[in-house]
Scaffold this active site. Structure first.
Site, PDB file in Angstrom:
ATOM      1  N   ASN A   9      -9.881  -8.318  -6.613  1.00 14.91           N
ATOM      2  CA  ASN A   9      -8.562  -8.366  -5.968  1.00 14.91           C
ATOM      3  C   ASN A   9      -8.799  -8.542  -4.478  1.00 14.91           C
ATOM      4  O   ASN A   9      -9.172  -7.598  -3.790  1.00 14.91           O
ATOM      5  CB  ASN A   9      -7.805  -7.067  -6.252  1.00 14.91           C
ATOM      6  CG  ASN A   9      -6.479  -7.020  -5.505  1.00 14.91           C
ATOM      7  OD1 ASN A   9      -6.056  -8.023  -4.929  1.00 14.91           O
ATOM      8  ND2 ASN A   9      -5.834  -5.871  -5.513  1.00 14.91           N
ATOM      9  N   LYS A  11      -6.651  -9.054  -2.218  1.00 17.65           N
ATOM     10  CA  LYS A  11      -5.532  -8.594  -1.389  1.00 17.65           C
ATOM     11  C   LYS A  11      -5.195  -9.701  -0.377  1.00 17.65           C
ATOM     12  O   LYS A  11      -5.257 -10.872  -0.730  1.00 17.65           O
ATOM     13  CB  LYS A  11      -5.869  -7.248  -0.760  1.00 17.65           C
ATOM     14  CG  LYS A  11      -6.372  -6.250  -1.832  1.00 17.65           C
ATOM     15  CD  LYS A  11      -6.492  -4.860  -1.374  1.00 17.65           C
ATOM     16  CE  LYS A  11      -6.973  -3.985  -2.531  1.00 17.65           C
ATOM     17  NZ  LYS A  11      -7.026  -2.569  -2.238  1.00 17.65           N
ATOM     18  N   HIS A  94       0.274  -3.011  -8.723  1.00 17.97           N
ATOM     19  CA  HIS A  94      -0.748  -2.428  -7.853  1.00 17.97           C
ATOM     20  C   HIS A  94      -0.129  -1.357  -6.958  1.00 17.97           C
ATOM     21  O   HIS A  94       1.022  -1.472  -6.540  1.00 17.97           O
ATOM     22  CB  HIS A  94      -1.393  -3.533  -7.010  1.00 17.97           C
ATOM     23  CG  HIS A  94      -2.632  -3.065  -6.319  1.00 17.97           C
ATOM     24  ND1 HIS A  94      -2.596  -2.351  -5.145  1.00 17.97           N
ATOM     25  CD2 HIS A  94      -3.942  -3.169  -6.658  1.00 17.97           C
ATOM     26  CE1 HIS A  94      -3.832  -2.046  -4.782  1.00 17.97           C
ATOM     27  NE2 HIS A  94      -4.665  -2.530  -5.691  1.00 17.97           N
ATOM     28  N   GLU A  96      -0.477  -0.766  -3.925  1.00 20.74           N
ATOM     29  CA  GLU A  96       0.015  -1.258  -2.627  1.00 20.74           C
ATOM     30  C   GLU A  96       1.387  -1.906  -2.780  1.00 20.74           C
ATOM     31  O   GLU A  96       2.219  -1.841  -1.872  1.00 20.74           O
ATOM     32  CB  GLU A  96      -1.018  -2.217  -2.015  1.00 20.74           C
ATOM     33  CG  GLU A  96      -2.228  -1.440  -1.504  1.00 20.74           C
ATOM     34  CD  GLU A  96      -3.538  -2.185  -1.554  1.00 20.74           C
ATOM     35  OE1 GLU A  96      -3.537  -3.421  -1.683  1.00 20.74           O
ATOM     36  OE2 GLU A  96      -4.587  -1.515  -1.472  1.00 20.74           O
ATOM     37  N   GLU A 162      -6.365   3.091 -11.145  1.00 17.69           N
ATOM     38  CA  GLU A 162      -6.748   3.075  -9.736  1.00 17.69           C
ATOM     39  C   GLU A 162      -6.148   4.301  -9.047  1.00 17.69           C
ATOM     40  O   GLU A 162      -4.995   4.257  -8.594  1.00 17.69           O
ATOM     41  CB  GLU A 162      -6.241   1.806  -9.047  1.00 17.69           C
ATOM     42  CG  GLU A 162      -6.818   0.523  -9.633  1.00 17.69           C
ATOM     43  CD  GLU A 162      -6.809  -0.609  -8.624  1.00 17.69           C
ATOM     44  OE1 GLU A 162      -7.838  -1.271  -8.504  1.00 17.69           O
ATOM     45  OE2 GLU A 162      -5.791  -0.811  -7.937  1.00 17.69           O
ATOM     46  N   GLY A 168      -9.789   1.883  -1.083  1.00 20.75           N
ATOM     47  CA  GLY A 168     -10.078   1.534   0.309  1.00 20.75           C
ATOM     48  C   GLY A 168     -10.523   2.715   1.151  1.00 20.75           C
ATOM     49  O   GLY A 168     -10.562   2.632   2.374  1.00 20.75           O
ATOM     50  N   SER A 208     -12.763   1.882  -4.557  1.00 18.22           N
ATOM     51  CA  SER A 208     -14.058   2.007  -3.871  1.00 18.22           C
ATOM     52  C   SER A 208     -15.252   1.726  -4.784  1.00 18.22           C
ATOM     53  O   SER A 208     -16.289   2.374  -4.669  1.00 18.22           O
ATOM     54  CB  SER A 208     -14.179   3.387  -3.199  1.00 18.22           C
ATOM     55  OG  SER A 208     -13.181   3.543  -2.208  1.00 18.22           O
TER      56      SER A 208
HETATM   57  P1  13P Z   1     -11.103  -1.037  -2.992  1.00 16.64           P
HETATM   58  O1  13P Z   1     -12.182  -1.510  -3.941  1.00 16.64           O
HETATM   59  O2  13P Z   1     -11.152  -1.717  -1.660  1.00 16.64           O
HETATM   60  O3  13P Z   1     -11.081   0.461  -2.904  1.00 16.64           O
HETATM   61  O4  13P Z   1      -9.711  -1.481  -3.635  1.00 16.64           O
HETATM   62  C1  13P Z   1      -9.446  -1.192  -4.961  1.00 16.64           C
HETATM   63  C2  13P Z   1      -8.233  -1.925  -5.361  1.00 16.64           C
HETATM   64  O5  13P Z   1      -7.143  -1.655  -4.898  1.00 16.64           O
HETATM   65  C3  13P Z   1      -8.389  -3.028  -6.319  1.00 16.64           C
HETATM   66  O6  13P Z   1      -7.165  -3.472  -6.774  1.00 16.64           O
END
Ligand code: 13P
Length: 252
Positions: A9, A11, A94, A96, A162, A168, A208
């Site tokens: 992903n 983003k 997601h 976010e 997640e 992150g 992460s």
């Molecule tokens: P990170 O791997 O940067 O923690 O993000 C995970 C994520 O949101 C994948 O969709």
């Protein structure tokens, strides 16, 4: 058997030049026996990504889609538009999207249904906030978030657990925490979609994931892959995560 699935992903990162080089390098790194690989760049990069990935073992996904097939929804992209491009996967729900764009369990489910209607497969994300984990509410949150999965086609579905506090932050869930959540989600799928669906459904862990921790997390019996954010932007790191998952098909 559940074939492991490793998804990137990106983003809101990436460039046109970068996506082409990234995919060429990634495709060159893949070997027989690798997990299924999906790369989800921003919408603007999808046509170029599909062009490079066509005919390879890498599938291309989008990061969301709208629940209507067309209409006056400024700024949105419909699932049939993605399918027309040659996109085959879409990430839905997601954290976010839930945190910054008002996504709810209901809108996430509507997007997932639209994706499946258009012939796309869907990675449906769920996971608890830190406050919810600390209050002992993790499984209750997963129960609520997963309730909307009833009625989806399990053959075009993967889940991504997640935990929001792990996204992150550099603070991944322990393999045991991931396994506990995944076991619970598989039981939920059994009651919502049936035991065959539960046995075959891939449940990915996200939060992460890095080359250094991927093998330990992916060694858990109900962790069938990973949804990787930050580390997926570096093609060598993402390839190392893919190799950590190689040869680990699960008995369904
Ligand atoms: P990170 O791997 O940067 O923690 O993000 C995970 C994520 O949101 C994948 O969709």
């Amino acid at each position: 058997m559940r074939h492991p699935l490793i998804a990137a992903n990106w983003k809101m990162f990436g460039t046109l030049d970068g996506v082409q080089r990234y995919l060429e390098t990634l495709i060159g790194h893949l070997q027989p026996g690798n997990p299924q690989v999906v790369v989800c760049p921003p919408y603007t990069l999808l046509p170029a990504a599909v062009m490079v990935a066509t005919g390879s073992a890498v599938a291309i996904g989008a990061q969301s889609c709208h629940w209507e097939e067309k209409g006056a929804f400024t700024g949105e992209v419909a699932a049939p538009m993605l399918a027309e491009l040659g996109v085959t996967w879409v990430v839905v729900g997601h954290s976010e999207r839930r945190q910054y764009f008002g996504e709810t369990d209901a809108t996430a489910a509507a997007r997932a249904r639209a994706a499946q209607r258009a012939g796309l497969s869907c990675i449906f994300c769920l996971g608890e906030l830190l406050t919810e984990r600390e209050a002992g509410q993790t499984l209750a949150v997963l129960e609520r978030q997963s309730a909307v999965l009833a009625g989806l086609d399990p053959t075009r579905l993967a889940l991504a657990y997640e935990p929001v506090w792990a996204i992150g932050t550099g603070r991944n869930a322990t393999p045991e925490q991931a396994q506990e959540a995944h076991t619970f989600l598989r039981q939920r799928i059994a009651s919502l979609l049936g035991s065959d669906a539960a046995a075959g459904l891939r449940i990915l862990y996200g939060g992460s994931v890095k080359p250094e921790n991927a093998a330990a997390i992916l060694s858990q019996a109900d962790v069938d892959g990973a949804l990787v954010g930050g580390a997926s932007l570096d093609v060598d790191a993402f390839s190392a995560i893919i190799h950590a998952a190689s040869g680990s098909s699960r008995a369904g």
